[in-house]
Write a protein that holds these residues in place. Sequence first.
Motif, mmCIF file in Angstrom:
data_model
loop_
_atom_site.group_PDB
_atom_site.id
_atom_site.type_symbol
_atom_site.label_atom_id
_atom_site.label_comp_id
_atom_site.label_asym_id
_atom_site.label_seq_id
_atom_site.Cartn_x
_atom_site.Cartn_y
_atom_site.Cartn_z
ATOM 1 N N ARG A 24 2.449 10.030 -1.475
ATOM 2 C CA ARG A 24 3.894 10.186 -1.738
ATOM 3 C C ARG A 24 4.644 10.438 -0.434
ATOM 4 O O ARG A 24 5.730 9.904 -0.211
ATOM 5 N N ALA A 25 4.029 11.280 0.428
ATOM 6 C CA ALA A 25 4.670 11.585 1.720
ATOM 7 C C ALA A 25 4.799 10.294 2.529
ATOM 8 O O ALA A 25 5.829 10.035 3.159
ATOM 9 N N THR A 26 3.756 9.477 2.515
ATOM 10 C CA THR A 26 3.825 8.187 3.225
ATOM 11 C C THR A 26 4.948 7.341 2.660
ATOM 12 O O THR A 26 5.765 6.785 3.404
ATOM 13 N N GLY A 118 6.906 3.278 -5.862
ATOM 14 C CA GLY A 118 6.458 4.512 -5.195
ATOM 15 C C GLY A 118 4.954 4.518 -5.073
ATOM 16 O O GLY A 118 4.366 3.652 -4.431
ATOM 17 N N THR A 119 4.313 5.490 -5.733
ATOM 18 C CA THR A 119 2.851 5.589 -5.678
ATOM 19 C C THR A 119 2.290 5.210 -7.039
ATOM 20 O O THR A 119 2.658 5.809 -8.052
ATOM 21 N N ASN A 145 4.340 -0.757 -2.514
ATOM 22 C CA ASN A 145 3.960 0.557 -3.040
ATOM 23 C C ASN A 145 2.790 1.178 -2.277
ATOM 24 O O ASN A 145 2.013 0.471 -1.627
ATOM 25 N N CYS A 146 2.630 2.482 -2.420
ATOM 26 C CA CYS A 146 1.372 3.146 -2.080
ATOM 27 C C CYS A 146 0.490 3.065 -3.322
ATOM 28 O O CYS A 146 1.003 3.096 -4.448
ATOM 29 N N VAL A 147 -0.829 2.981 -3.101
ATOM 30 C CA VAL A 147 -1.716 2.724 -4.239
ATOM 31 C C VAL A 147 -2.959 3.602 -4.192
ATOM 32 O O VAL A 147 -3.599 3.734 -3.143
ATOM 33 N N ASP A 171 -4.027 -0.067 5.166
ATOM 34 C CA ASP A 171 -3.393 1.110 5.759
ATOM 35 C C ASP A 171 -3.879 2.375 5.022
ATOM 36 O O ASP A 171 -3.506 2.600 3.859
ATOM 37 N N PRO A 172 -4.715 3.211 5.673
ATOM 38 C CA PRO A 172 -5.281 4.363 4.961
ATOM 39 C C PRO A 172 -4.233 5.407 4.587
ATOM 40 O O PRO A 172 -4.484 6.264 3.738
ATOM 41 N N GLN A 173 -3.078 5.338 5.233
ATOM 42 C CA GLN A 173 -2.025 6.295 4.854
ATOM 43 C C GLN A 173 -1.351 5.912 3.535
ATOM 44 O O GLN A 173 -0.638 6.702 2.942
ATOM 45 N N ALA A 174 -1.565 4.640 3.125
ATOM 46 C CA ALA A 174 -0.844 4.150 1.950
ATOM 47 C C ALA A 174 -1.759 3.732 0.803
ATOM 48 O O ALA A 174 -1.300 3.577 -0.324
#
Length: 469
Positions: A24-26, A118-119, A145-147, A171-174
Amino acid sequence: MPPNTHVDIDPTTDHAAETVTRLRATFNTGRTKPLAWRKQQLQALRRVLTEQGDVFEQALQADLGKSATESHFMEIGFLVKEIDHTLRHLDKWLRPSRVSVPLSLVPARAWTVREPLGTVLIISPWNYPVNLALAPLIGALAAGNCVILKPSEVAPATSAVLAHWLPQVLDPQAVAVIEGGVPETTALLEQRFDHIFYTGNGTVGRIVMAAAARHLTPVTLELGGKSPAVVEPGTDLATAARRIVFGKFMNAGQTCVAPDYVLAIGQAGADIEAHLTDAIREMYGTHPARSDDYGHIINERHFDRLSGLLNDGRTVVGGDHDRDALYIAPTVLADVDPDSAVMGQEIFGPILPIVRVPDLDAAIAFITGRDKPLALYAFTASKRSKRRLVAETSSGGLAFGVPTVQLSVHGLPFGGVGESGMGRYHGAHSLDTFSHTKSVLDKPLKPDTLRVTYPPYTRRKDRILRRIT
Ligand code: NAD
């Protein structure tokens, strides 16, 4: 807190909560929104699928006994084509879309934009464990989205490959992969997501939907059911039988869109038996257990369920099985009672019952009297019958002349209706699923043409408003 209070933190829940908070922060930084980021992710996914194709194929061989060729065209190759299709059209799909404004609002401009949700959480099943994990992931990433991906623990080799490779290339942050079964999924479902995309059976579908309801999270449920293959007399039965056998027995029948049973009209019921037998021998030989192209049942639980259905009709071909090898021969059953156990559940294995009905009216009544299927197939030479089936039945999809491969038409939405699911994906439809279509209206402050709509309402204003609104 008093010094002696002991706080139990469930590591599973903790990990789920931490991962969601991190993603979520990402998302809030806006990192996943640019088109360039989305395309990079899709290209990286494409690269790992092509460069590590044999690693995925070996995992599929270990989990399901799938041949490398079938793994390629039903899973890895399919995904590469889905990525290419998405990359080719993504700019266009993301372009804002102009909408006309009513006379009462002129001058003004209106348009829609797609924004990421979003996530999102993707929960995938074991039967096409690469395809059904990564096809929704393609849509979720394309939409920005982040997943969190939760692969099926029932296909452990594939789950391990996904958990190993995805964090290395995406992307490991996402993007995060969380492996595990019921406890891990339950912990994830306690968290708030912006969308949950679940593929699997309807019982768990209900658990997912109930958990999502607590957070008012929208869901896509890709479920299963009994998909009939209607066969009319007067059609080319030899070709119909080959295609039904191809669609039914790939992956040992463990395909959500496999023809579940043949719904044969009149004489076609008797006539197709020999053609089905011939087609099975042609594709898998007289001893399918020795065929490299025939898969095995996923585990003992499913083997036991399936072997209990083998006596629900007269065996036309097949019937032999071996628990140690998780092998059930491609089996055709005739004279099947519609009230038998094999007709009371989604078979999801290599057993093909033939149910006979006198005419198309009876076939349509049979279909509409049951849960709406994920797919309906029909083999008929009659245009009138095709028109009637389109108009008088409801199913996730409908295909004439061939089962299963409708999925490879990237422009067609894939999804169920009623008991077979809700929502759809593939191609542009995935973008719809994983985006919010936001409406935007822009009206200049000058001139203030809205004055006529402000109170107090005079006779003149009333006349004008009645004309223009
Ligand atoms: P499965 O057992 O792998 O379960 C699917 C997912 O649900 C897994 O990730 C699993 O960990 C999770 N899960 C299982 N129990 C859970 C619980 N109690 N709480 C939370 N999560 C849980 O796969 P399955 O359900 O056996 O898959 C087969 C079914 O899926 C068939 O009905 C088939 O038709 C359907 N299916 C549908 C599609 C489609 O695209 N519509 C595709 C494949 C399979």
